[in-house]
Design an enzyme around this catalytic site. Structure first.
Site, mmCIF file in Angstrom:
data_model
loop_
_atom_site.group_PDB
_atom_site.id
_atom_site.type_symbol
_atom_site.label_atom_id
_atom_site.label_comp_id
_atom_site.label_asym_id
_atom_site.label_seq_id
_atom_site.Cartn_x
_atom_site.Cartn_y
_atom_site.Cartn_z
ATOM 1 C CB ALA A 42 -0.919 -0.016 1.222
ATOM 2 C CB CYS A 44 -2.130 5.451 -0.145
ATOM 3 S SG CYS A 44 -2.326 5.647 -1.913
#
Lengths: 474, 474
Positions: A42, A44
């Site tokens: 991930a 983000c």
């Protein structure tokens, strides 16, 4: 088509495609080549790992290599794809045991993007970071730790992480002053992370405003928020170079202004990793990313592209665009996996919907909000900005919420919008994203039967108020 | 048309119409007759006034009589409209100085609704409350106070409130055990209010589930939440009567079960106040509310109706429906005011979008979610319910979020949906409300470019996940 479905790149787009293809067509051979060690992670979440809200690197993995194996996907980490031969339908791979040719039946290029650091001189000094890939996040966090802490043991990800890099930064003294170069998503999120780690944070932005894709009405609020949280903003300051003997100790702007520091984070943008298609007939779009059709197919039969390396069609302009974001990569990958398995599925359009947490401010944007951009796309844009409350005024917690909407004067069509506020503001952008998916007009939006209850929204939601005001201008 | 624009009813629909008409056509004479003393107040805020989160009644007023006067509206409080003569184009009004005839050029009937209490015997005992109108809210709050507190001084609204009622309840001992009869919006919101006031709260619901308009997937969560918060639920228990000599002291169910108590709140529904159109050619719809066209016009020229007394067209079925809610009243009133001023504006459709706070759970619903209802409207409904997370799993605060979507099998059209969860769940219903406004299909919803960022939403928002799963069933 038989023969293997070969995927280049083991992150969101690549593994979504591989997983979907295997689920739909379990007998198909699916091979994923990943240059590095990390897969399916991930991006983000990285700022929140540095901030300390996410404890370990492992938490940022969507799928472990074991889970990928259980899906029947042949994942080869540490394998760099060097070339594509679209005539022979093979790729050249450099793996741990040397170079080899891999034939493909279908090929997906999902090589992602890389962080831009030039033209900033000195970007390769020690103490200058980017935030692209988990190793870079690990390096920043190791840098922030006291040298007597065991960086490797504390942050997890032992099987994958670049141990030399982490150990090297783990031995350095933690920085006191950090300069963030670039005021986009990464810059703003990392400002929050560094403030949480008690650093003296300076943010340099070449343009006059932070977060340009969100427009001025959001930028104004974000800038106030960052200043209130103790970040020193240097707007309209272009960074010329980072200086130091081995480790960075100074930042110099084109204006001549300078700052002494002991850490820098460069977040001035990313570019698509298109290296492997150079010299092939696979065409790039105007953006420099790989051009694809509605099904993610490139100009060469049998070769698709998805994720940060590929363009997508914009829902508002109908033209190709390059807006590298997480959902886009996942969705396009999944659709391509399904199509490769025999059940054609379009990759969908994008609206450039994005949300950003800037300390306590929630920001959202979707569609075309820049008037110049709208005019280039053939629209006659009209913009209105309103500020109202997130809840009934008498209900505790009602917060100022600013909405900007842009519409085309003649057709009344909604082109885009932004929102900022502290109370459930960001998620409201999805109302506009849904409207854009349907080519809705401002009048449609104004008529939508949106929710009202004192704890959640006033009678006229800020989005409706904005639509009402904008429609009055059309 | 000249002559006065006469409005019957001084709340959301009536004053929205009066204000808009005056703004668009300042020379027009606009008269508003209001039976009571209160005007333009927030019904939906009353539970929070009882709970104590809203300090005074005054905070619940959107407009004071002075502000209404400043708008040039001739507001007559304490004036009850008794009859409408559509031939003569007059209404009969009973005011402080007696009865008189008032001619109208345009007439808006915005008489609202009233709380149903029958068939429950004993509903007129002392200590039995409803929650409809600020006087009823004032009575409940006065009842909760110690007799030595000055109820009138503490709650504001001195110029309007029914002082006798408040003083009478103010003298009573505060209750310890309260029964709420009815498990809809009012029942659930008042359960929260009474728990906050440390009462022993029992909620009786005739059917097997609370909040029927939200369907079972939401009801399950709401019921668990209420139990966890200390509310005793009596589901499937029909209340037969409330008993007591002067003040209520006992509740008896049809099953024979009984409860000793010292306060009851009846919230079993509302009915439109259509009394003044009885005997006129103004037609009611099947629901019993006044039938209107796309512009809020009744079957008699020059007479409109809006708000809780009127039907509206449902966006999904295209048929008239009666869903009395705040935004509907405001929007229809505003549109009628504009039309009366000469610039025709449709009142818009409704989707029945509603949100509800049940302690920490946020609930939302929109469109048609009941399969029986969907079949009656000619659809072949398919329903899917999913539970996923409100944020990326690794990000702190990610909460379980349950989404139910209903679609028509043949067309794929989205018919409605519900949502429940503790983290920004309710406002997400607006995504579906926007989709319904545009007659979107489940595939459209699945393709929408919704927001993703770890603090606000996972890569696949729960709404997208639900769409993906439902589309797989079509």
């Amino acid at each position: 088509m038989r023969d293997p479905f070969v995927v280049v790149g083991g992150d969101a787009a690549g593994l979504s495609a591989a997983s979907k293809c295997k689920r739909e067509d379990p007998d198909r051979e699916v091979i994923v080549f990943e240059k590095g060690q990390w897969v399916s992670y991930a991006h983000c979440g990285m700022p929140y790992f540095v901030k300390g809200e996410v404890d370990t690197l492992d938490e940022l993995l969507s799928l472990s290599p074991e889970e990928i194996d259980e899906r029947g996907i042949d994942l080869r980490r540490g394998h760099e794809v060097l070339e594509v031969d679209t005539e022979a339908e093979t790729i050249a791979v450099d793996g741990p045991d040397g170079r080899f040719e891999q034939p493909y039946g279908d090929l997906l290029i999902a090589t992602g993007a890389h962080a831009v650091t030039s033209p900033i001189e000195g970007h390769d000094l020690d103490g200058v970071h980017t935030m692209h890939g988990l190793d870079s996040a690990a390096a920043v966090r190791a840098h922030l730790l006291d040298p007597d802490e065991d960086a490797l043991a504390d942050m997890g990800g032992e099987d994958f992480v670049d141990r030399d890099l982490v150990e090297r930064y783990g031995r350095m003294d933690p920085p006191e002053t950090v300069a963030i170069v670039g005021g986009g998503y990464v810059g703003v999120e990392m400002a929050e992370a560094f403030v949480a780690q008690d650093l003296d944070v300076h943010l340099f932005q070449r343009g006059g405003h932070l977060v340009p894709p969100f427009g001025e009405s959001v930028a104004d609020v974000v800038e106030s928020e960052l200043r209130e949280q103790g970040v020193t903003l240097h707007l309209g300051e272009e960074v010329e170079r980072l200086a130091g003997s081995e480790q960075v100790d100074r930042l110099v702007c084109k204006s001549g202004d300078a700052l002494d520091l002991d850490c820098a984070l460069v977040g001035i943008g990313i570019r698509p990793n298109t290296g492997i298609v150079e010299g092939t007939p696979i065409e790039l779009g105007e953006s420099g990313a790989i051009a694809v059709d509605d099904y993610g197919r490139t100009s060469v039969a049998g070769v698709c592209a998805a994720g940060d390396v590929a363009e997508m069609r914009h829902a508002v302009t109908g033209e190709p665009d390059w807006v590298p974001l997480g959902l886009t990569a996942n969705r396009a990958g999944r659709a391509i996996g399904q199509s490769v398995a025999g059940d054609s599925e379009p990759v969908g359009d994008i609206a450039g919907t994005a949300v950003l947490k800037a300390f306590d401010q929630e920001c959202g944007r979707t569609g075309i909000v820049d008037e110049k951009r709208a005019r280039e796309a053939g629209f006659d844009p009209v913009t209105e900005t309103i500020t109202s409350r997130s809840r009934s005024g008498y209900y505790p917690g009602a917060a100022e919420t600013t909405v900007t909407l842009v519409a085309d004067r003649d057709s009344g069509r909604l082109l885009g919008g932004t929102i900022v506020g502290t109370d459930r503001a960001a998620i409201r952008i999805d109302i506009l994203a849904m409207a854009l998916e349907e080519d809705a007009t401002v009048a449609d939006l104004e008529r939508a039967d949106l929710a009202y209850a004192p704890p959640f929204a006033p009678v006229w939601d800020p989005v409706l108020t904005a639509a009402k005001v904008l429609r009055g201008q059309l």
